[in-house]
Design an enzyme around this catalytic site. Sequence first.
Site, mmCIF file in Angstrom:
data_model
loop_
_atom_site.group_PDB
_atom_site.id
_atom_site.type_symbol
_atom_site.label_atom_id
_atom_site.label_comp_id
_atom_site.label_asym_id
_atom_site.label_seq_id
_atom_site.Cartn_x
_atom_site.Cartn_y
_atom_site.Cartn_z
ATOM 1 N N SER A 148 0.825 -1.210 0.000
ATOM 2 C CA SER A 148 0.000 0.000 0.000
ATOM 3 C C SER A 148 0.859 1.261 0.000
ATOM 4 O O SER A 148 0.333 2.370 -0.017
ATOM 5 C CB SER A 148 -0.883 0.002 1.254
ATOM 6 N N LEU A 205 6.370 3.703 -2.443
ATOM 7 C CA LEU A 205 7.311 3.097 -3.396
ATOM 8 C C LEU A 205 6.622 2.042 -4.271
ATOM 9 O O LEU A 205 6.852 1.963 -5.480
ATOM 10 C CB LEU A 205 8.486 2.459 -2.642
ATOM 11 N N LYS A 229 16.852 0.689 0.359
ATOM 12 C CA LYS A 229 17.751 1.499 1.176
ATOM 13 C C LYS A 229 16.902 2.293 2.170
ATOM 14 O O LYS A 229 15.726 2.525 1.884
ATOM 15 C CB LYS A 229 18.591 2.413 0.298
ATOM 16 N N HIS A 285 18.836 2.122 -6.741
ATOM 17 C CA HIS A 285 18.174 2.297 -8.041
ATOM 18 C C HIS A 285 19.025 3.072 -9.041
ATOM 19 O O HIS A 285 18.814 2.974 -10.233
ATOM 20 C CB HIS A 285 16.779 2.910 -7.886
ATOM 21 N N ASP A 317 21.728 9.626 2.895
ATOM 22 C CA ASP A 317 20.746 9.421 1.830
ATOM 23 C C ASP A 317 21.395 9.257 0.452
ATOM 24 O O ASP A 317 20.887 8.509 -0.379
ATOM 25 C CB ASP A 317 19.783 10.629 1.814
ATOM 26 N N HIS A 361 24.555 5.795 -3.307
ATOM 27 C CA HIS A 361 24.615 6.148 -4.734
ATOM 28 C C HIS A 361 25.940 6.779 -5.165
ATOM 29 O O HIS A 361 26.545 6.375 -6.150
ATOM 30 C CB HIS A 361 23.495 7.123 -5.112
ATOM 31 N N LYS A 403 19.876 19.348 -2.163
ATOM 32 C CA LYS A 403 18.472 19.640 -2.481
ATOM 33 C C LYS A 403 18.275 21.136 -2.612
ATOM 34 O O LYS A 403 19.129 21.921 -2.191
ATOM 35 C CB LYS A 403 17.582 19.098 -1.358
HETATM 36 N N1 LIG Z 1 9.275 6.279 -1.611
HETATM 37 C C1 LIG Z 1 10.422 6.448 -2.231
HETATM 38 O O1 LIG Z 1 10.555 7.253 -3.153
HETATM 39 C C2 LIG Z 1 11.632 5.630 -1.823
HETATM 40 C C3 LIG Z 1 12.834 5.819 -2.512
HETATM 41 C C4 LIG Z 1 13.941 5.046 -2.181
HETATM 42 C C5 LIG Z 1 13.840 4.122 -1.170
HETATM 43 N N2 LIG Z 1 12.658 3.976 -0.491
HETATM 44 C C6 LIG Z 1 12.602 2.983 0.571
HETATM 45 O O2 LIG Z 1 11.565 2.068 0.279
HETATM 46 C C7 LIG Z 1 10.932 1.623 1.478
HETATM 47 C C8 LIG Z 1 9.447 1.912 1.382
HETATM 48 O O3 LIG Z 1 9.275 3.296 1.196
HETATM 49 P P1 LIG Z 1 7.833 3.969 1.086
HETATM 50 O O4 LIG Z 1 8.053 5.392 0.789
HETATM 51 O O5 LIG Z 1 6.936 3.180 0.225
HETATM 52 O O6 LIG Z 1 7.343 3.830 2.600
HETATM 53 P P2 LIG Z 1 5.913 4.113 3.192
HETATM 54 O O7 LIG Z 1 4.941 4.486 2.131
HETATM 55 O O8 LIG Z 1 6.075 5.035 4.352
HETATM 56 O O9 LIG Z 1 5.563 2.709 3.843
HETATM 57 C C9 LIG Z 1 5.356 1.531 3.083
HETATM 58 C C10 LIG Z 1 4.322 0.663 3.768
HETATM 59 O O10 LIG Z 1 4.850 0.152 4.957
HETATM 60 C C11 LIG Z 1 3.804 0.022 5.904
HETATM 61 N N3 LIG Z 1 4.189 0.820 7.081
HETATM 62 C C12 LIG Z 1 4.488 2.126 7.130
HETATM 63 N N4 LIG Z 1 4.798 2.497 8.384
HETATM 64 C C13 LIG Z 1 4.698 1.404 9.141
HETATM 65 C C14 LIG Z 1 4.905 1.143 10.507
HETATM 66 N N5 LIG Z 1 5.284 2.090 11.369
HETATM 67 N N6 LIG Z 1 4.714 -0.103 10.954
HETATM 68 C C15 LIG Z 1 4.336 -1.067 10.125
HETATM 69 N N7 LIG Z 1 4.113 -0.868 8.805
HETATM 70 C C16 LIG Z 1 4.306 0.343 8.324
HETATM 71 C C17 LIG Z 1 2.563 0.564 5.292
HETATM 72 O O11 LIG Z 1 1.843 -0.505 4.723
HETATM 73 P P3 LIG Z 1 0.525 -1.110 5.420
HETATM 74 O O12 LIG Z 1 -0.094 -0.027 6.223
HETATM 75 O O13 LIG Z 1 -0.319 -1.563 4.266
HETATM 76 O O14 LIG Z 1 1.002 -2.226 6.230
HETATM 77 C C18 LIG Z 1 3.089 1.408 4.172
HETATM 78 O O15 LIG Z 1 2.183 1.520 3.103
HETATM 79 C C19 LIG Z 1 11.642 2.359 2.606
HETATM 80 O O16 LIG Z 1 12.669 1.536 3.097
HETATM 81 C C20 LIG Z 1 12.255 3.564 1.922
HETATM 82 O O17 LIG Z 1 13.414 4.023 2.592
HETATM 83 C C21 LIG Z 1 11.569 4.709 -0.796
#
Ligand SMILES: NC(=O)c1ccc[n+]([C@@H]2O[C@H](COP(=O)([O-])OP(=O)(O)OC[C@H]3O[C@@H](n4cnc5c(N)ncnc54)[C@H](OP(=O)(O)O)[C@@H]3O)[C@@H](O)[C@H]2O)c1
Length: 485
Positions: free
Chosen positions: A37, A40, A158, A188, A245, A250, A340
């Site tokens: 959900s 990412l 990461k 990435h 970061d 990277h 940034k």
């Molecule tokens: N977003 C980016 O652009 C990006 C870029 C590079 C790396 N990343 C890495 O990719 C990973 C995911 O990033 P994201 O931005 O998709 O994260 P996110 O949207 O904050 O969280 C992903 C999912 O994890 C679950 N979650 C969030 N907080 C939680 C908590 N406290 N306890 C349990 N479950 C929790 C939730 O799913 P449910 O509620 O459905 O369980 C949420 O939809 C991270 O490690 C981030 O560092 C992200």
Amino acid sequence: MSPEELRHGPGLKFSIREGLCIERKPAPCGLVLFGASGDLAARKILPSLQGLSSQGLLPADFFVLGLGRKPVDEAELRSRTPGIKNLHYLHGDYDAAETYQALGRKLKELSGKYDTRGNTIFYLALPPALFHAVTHKLGEAGLLDESFGGWSRVVFEKPFGRDLTSARALAAEIRDHLREPQVYRMDHYLGKDTVQNVLMFRFANSIFEPVWKRTYIDHVQISVLEAEGVGHRAGYYDSSGVLRDMFQNHMLQLLALVAMEPPANFAADSVRDEKIKIFQALKPLTPTASSQSIVLGQYAGYRSEPRVSSGSTTPTYAAMRVEIENWRWQGVPFYLRSGKALLKRSAEIAVVFKHVPHSMFRPLNPSNLEANALIFRIQPEEGVSLTIEAKKPGPKTCIGALTMDFDYAEAFGEHPPESYERLLLDVMLGDQTLFPREDALEETWRFIQPLLDAELPLRSYDPGNWGPAEAERLLGDQGRSWRQP
Ligand SMILES: NC(=O)c1ccc[n+]([C@@H]2O[C@H](COP(=O)([O-])OP(=O)(O)OC[C@H]3O[C@@H](n4cnc5c(N)ncnc54)[C@H](OP(=O)(O)O)[C@@H]3O)[C@@H](O)[C@H]2O)c1
């Protein structure tokens, strides 16, 4: 002729002929997407799976099983990702043993239904604080065990730790449950076509490698500049900062691709063995308040961003001069900068060659003749350009820098694919070449840690500019300057 007469010429274009491909076909498998959900998953992972599907690159026998804490309607999820029919969903708490038992049962069912032979990828698109617990629970439930036939691979996003100590702790947890060939750490940037092109340029041609050394290269600049501020990831960013970061992962990975020795083959460990030697040869930075090698900055207004602490000392910009202590690179500085809220979004690697040793075009001096530069543009538009000095047409003797410019989208009539497509396909193929190995994390954190520990001055800079003025001085007193992309 005066130096003012030097002009930049119009761009020349490379033409590209049909190339040869290394055929890659993944085995049947299922992908369990933890955090389905999340941001990412929605922005990168599911669209990339759709992209692979539309190009016919997914295995014929394939399914995706989303996993999250809240119930989600499978039909609704499928309607959002039309390319992937075999999409399922399971909900449960990440720390409850029942979730993993239910997952095991579901995997058995789906593996039979789609004939994926037990081959499973677990993609942890979750906040990093959950990596330990989820790996542990997966291991405890026997889901990472490969002794029953199918393979299990785990993809970690990461950041891999937030310092040397926590990176080691995560590595130990992973080692308890997985063998290194099962572990895929996402960087990435390494999935971008132009980044891989550094390897193709260097090792699929014979004209660059002979000059790829201290004798001909003056310095290298690696810049990853962002125009936007911290935006919606402010909470995460404020506890992280640019060194964690961007640099630990990277920036140092890009540096290693430019600097490494030629591997004997394009096998994952051959490439990663060479990268490690570069990380081990990095001259440790000795950060002091008066350091000539590192500049940290924070953009004005950062502390008023939502979810940023009012007294934050998190750097949003860093520039550093890095040296590689080996035979090839002795005396060649690598300048790295990332930040940034800068003037432009741009990422590039610039290999700047030395000035000619002597100018026969008097009264021009060697320094009037622009040094050649080979530039790998990573974003916003991927491409490669080479600047060379040449005669301008006409009766006068005018020399100017011509840019031979290869624009990826123009040359191939399409934009390069999302790097997640490439990397997801690699995971399915079991190809770890573009994924950092555990020893690389140890070495890169070891290099960055002293910078995190030191109390370095934090320079303020105005948004929409090129960062702190001090960063200019990092190169300025060496007679060099940052390229302005
Ligand atoms: N977003 C980016 O652009 C990006 C870029 C590079 C790396 N990343 C890495 O990719 C990973 C995911 O990033 P994201 O931005 O998709 O994260 P996110 O949207 O904050 O969280 C992903 C999912 O994890 C679950 N979650 C969030 N907080 C939680 C908590 N406290 N306890 C349990 N479950 C929790 C939730 O799913 P449910 O509620 O459905 O369980 C949420 O939809 C991270 O490690 C981030 O560092 C992200």
